[in-house]
Design a protein around this motif. Structure first.
Motif, short mmCIF file in Angstrom:
data_model
loop_
_atom_site.label_atom_id
_atom_site.label_comp_id
_atom_site.label_asym_id
_atom_site.label_seq_id
_atom_site.Cartn_x
_atom_site.Cartn_y
_atom_site.Cartn_z
N LYS A 52 49.15 33.54 26.07
CA LYS A 52 49.59 34.54 26.38
C LYS A 52 50.10 35.54 26.88
N VAL A 53 51.12 35.53 27.76
CA VAL A 53 52.20 36.12 27.72
C VAL A 53 52.86 36.84 26.41
N THR A 56 50.65 38.89 24.77
CA THR A 56 50.89 40.24 25.68
C THR A 56 51.93 41.40 25.55
N ASN A 57 52.61 40.62 24.84
CA ASN A 57 54.24 41.12 25.13
C ASN A 57 54.34 41.98 23.80
N CYS A 59 52.05 41.58 20.98
CA CYS A 59 51.25 42.12 19.94
C CYS A 59 50.40 43.69 20.01
N GLY A 60 50.95 44.52 21.46
CA GLY A 60 50.50 45.87 21.65
C GLY A 60 51.08 46.15 20.94
N ASP A 64 46.90 49.11 19.34
CA ASP A 64 46.12 48.46 20.81
C ASP A 64 46.45 46.72 20.75
N LEU A 65 45.81 46.25 22.12
CA LEU A 65 46.31 44.33 22.02
C LEU A 65 45.05 44.29 20.79
N GLN A 67 41.60 42.16 21.16
CA GLN A 67 42.08 40.52 22.37
C GLN A 67 41.30 39.74 21.40
#
Ligand code: HEC
Length: 108
Positions: A52-53, A56-57, A59-60, A64-65, A67
């Motif tokens: 997840k980290v 988040t770091n 893939c955006g 936009d990320l 989800q």
């Protein structure tokens, strides 16, 4: 003449190095399509949290990320094969991101 020798030596070294280290995409591309259950059997919750980290770091950066719950597991299996190389993640990190996305994907 000397220049030519150096040039061909450089070319040789580069091609050997490239050959020895297969691109991240090759390993990721070879992964089978897996379900949530199959992922959960292989990764523990710490690894999923790390995924997840990394997601988040990394893939955006270009969009936009996206989800995890916006796609189903099958879609993520396919999409990560394109996006992990784009994000320049190594095999290990790429597989953790993939695990996080598939585990949290929407139902089919
Ligand atoms: C270098 C830029 C870049 C990075 C980094 C990147 N993407 Fe993308 N992504 C794109 C582009 C360009 C598209 C649209 C074209 C396409 O679908 O290939 C896209 C499309 C997508 C889509 C929609 C594709 C579809 O078929 O529905 C998803 C989902 C996605 N990215 C997820 C991710 C994830 C997850 C990561 C991190 C592992 C990531 N992206 C990292 C450039 C990037």
């Amino acid at each position: 003449m000397k220049k030519l020798k150096i040039l061909s030596l450089t070319a040789l070294t580069v091609s050997v190095l490239v050959g020895c280290f297969p691109k991240a995409s090759e390993v990721i591309r070879a992964l089978p399509v897996e379900s949530k259950e199959q992922i959960l059997a292989q990764y523990n919750s710490e690894q999923i949290a790390e995924g997840k980290v990394l997601f988040t770091n990394n893939c955006g950066k270009c969009h936009d990320l996206k989800q995890p719950e916006t796609r189903n597991p099958e879609q993520w299996n396919r999409i990560v094969k394109r996006m992990i190389p784009k994000a320049k993640l190594n095999d290990r990190d790429g597989q953790l991101v993939r695990a996080y996305l598939i585990v949290n994907a929407k139902e089919n």
